[in-house]
Design an enzyme around this catalytic site. Sequence first.
Site, PDB file in Angstrom:
ATOM      1  N   ASP A   1       0.846  -1.198   0.000  1.00 17.31           N
ATOM      2  CA  ASP A   1       0.000   0.000   0.000  1.00 17.31           C
ATOM      3  C   ASP A   1       0.883   1.250   0.000  1.00 17.31           C
ATOM      4  O   ASP A   1       1.969   1.240  -0.576  1.00 17.31           O
ATOM      5  CB  ASP A   1      -0.939  -0.044   1.210  1.00 17.31           C
ATOM      6  CG  ASP A   1      -2.297   0.555   0.920  1.00 17.31           C
ATOM      7  OD1 ASP A   1      -2.374   1.789   0.758  1.00 17.31           O
ATOM      8  OD2 ASP A   1      -3.293  -0.189   0.852  1.00 17.31           O
TER       9      ASP A   1
ATOM     10  N   HIS B   1      -3.583   5.966   3.238  1.00 16.31           N
ATOM     11  CA  HIS B   1      -4.368   4.769   2.948  1.00 16.31           C
ATOM     12  C   HIS B   1      -3.794   3.520   3.607  1.00 16.31           C
ATOM     13  O   HIS B   1      -4.526   2.704   4.178  1.00 16.31           O
ATOM     14  CB  HIS B   1      -4.455   4.581   1.436  1.00 16.31           C
ATOM     15  CG  HIS B   1      -5.420   3.529   1.006  1.00 16.31           C
ATOM     16  ND1 HIS B   1      -5.045   2.231   0.760  1.00 16.31           N
ATOM     17  CD2 HIS B   1      -6.750   3.582   0.774  1.00 16.31           C
ATOM     18  CE1 HIS B   1      -6.100   1.524   0.390  1.00 16.31           C
ATOM     19  NE2 HIS B   1      -7.147   2.327   0.397  1.00 16.31           N
TER      20      HIS B   1
ATOM     21  N   SER C   1     -11.573  -1.442   0.450  1.00 17.32           N
ATOM     22  CA  SER C   1     -10.244  -1.385   1.060  1.00 17.32           C
ATOM     23  C   SER C   1     -10.288  -1.632   2.557  1.00 17.32           C
ATOM     24  O   SER C   1      -9.299  -2.063   3.153  1.00 17.32           O
ATOM     25  CB  SER C   1      -9.604  -0.022   0.820  1.00 17.32           C
ATOM     26  OG  SER C   1      -9.136   0.105  -0.485  1.00 17.32           O
TER      27      SER C   1
END
Length: 473
Positions: free
Chosen positions: A154, A201, A415
């Site tokens: 990520d 994120h 996600s």
Amino acid sequence: MKKTSMTIITTLLICFCFTNYGHAKTETNQYYTVILKDRSKWTQSIKKIKKSQGEITYTVPEIGLIQFKGNQKVAKTNASLFKSLSPSLKLEKPSTSTSKSFKKPNSSVNSIKGLDSTLPALWDMQWDMKEITHNGESYNIESGSSNVTVGIVDSGIDIDHPDLVDNLKSGSKNLVPKGGLRGTEPEETGDINSINDINGHGTMVAGSIAANGEIKGVAPNTGIKVYRVFGNKSADAVWIIKAIIQAAKDDVDVINLSLGSYYIDGNIYKDGELLDNKWADVEGYKLAIEYANKLGSVVVASAGNDSIDVSNKSELNDFLKKKYAEEGKTFNGVGIEAPGELPGVVTVSSTGPTQQLSLFSNFGKNYIDIAAPGGDSRLLEKYGQEAWWDGGLFRQEQVLTTFNTGRYLFASGTSMAAPKVSATLALIIDQRHYKNRPSNSIDYLYKNGVKKDIEPNLAYWGNGQLDVYNAVK
């Protein structure tokens, strides 16, 4: 770190994007990805590409993948070396569109503790964790250990976040090269140890897996490693492929990919010109996933946030045609989603607090393997944005997780669903001694780690809806 206040932000996570970006004309340099026909000729192939004025920009020797910069003459000169070749594809960085934040004083935080004093301060805001852990009962049976590791491919991690710092194991890596995306990110040094998250994120994903502080993840004592593939811009698909390979080589047990994109198996045209697309990046994904599975790693991916039945190729193609039209492109062929639609991947859809499929979640028979809570937008659609914000309705359907600089936020997206499945697989591997036995851990998850009172729906949640307590009891 001081805990005099907490900042909570809300966001919608959109990690899926469109690939096959504007390809250059014949004599203009561009980036190509190739898979070699014969990996034993690796050094020879590198030399030939360089000799024909190609610049080597990235390599994954384990699967014979090379990315180089050059014009079509370079590609054609060396065509006999390549099993597949295509212009390199990009994944746009995950979106973290923050909208509202507030600080909560300690007195208020302390007042919302759950009935069990061992549960964290913000537990009552974690409807998702309360649901799948049976209000924290799963923690009393199995909460994970450092013997098992989840690798997060990520944007990195907040290395100082108090809820995550104790779970972060040594050996995390930055796979973003010096200069970042095609040389446009001068702040990217290429330092392999530079894993700090500038996007947010990756930190969100990590919280759902292993947070252990003011909030809890599914496996609060499980080890995590980070493989950073996003800086401030898009990522080359080859970086993600490299990260999957590297995580497997590092003996990571579960590899979480809260990312994905759409690809075309066919020909793409712009202004009547055929744009060369022979599938090299997708082949790279396939080889990397196969490599990881063989080394004993489970690969988990999010399904996407476009409300599409991915298994219905007519529907998917119609969706993609509209998007390609915006770029002045057309195509002949079939759209797929990768890595979620590829063999060897556990693909996760999202459910909301009503245990319905989230309005944004992709779905599809033989595409979705399992579902997990990732938030929803039903209350937003029903009551409108003003009431959703001012009335605090977002807290009822988005999920709370960790964010950069020691903060917390509400978010939604597949996600946020995928890491819950990754963490549950880590618990199963630890408890059942399924190290290096990915098929056993996956089979056990599908048989035991799902709710028993949910109506079957292969298209929406495949083998079922995640239940962590059932998985470990």
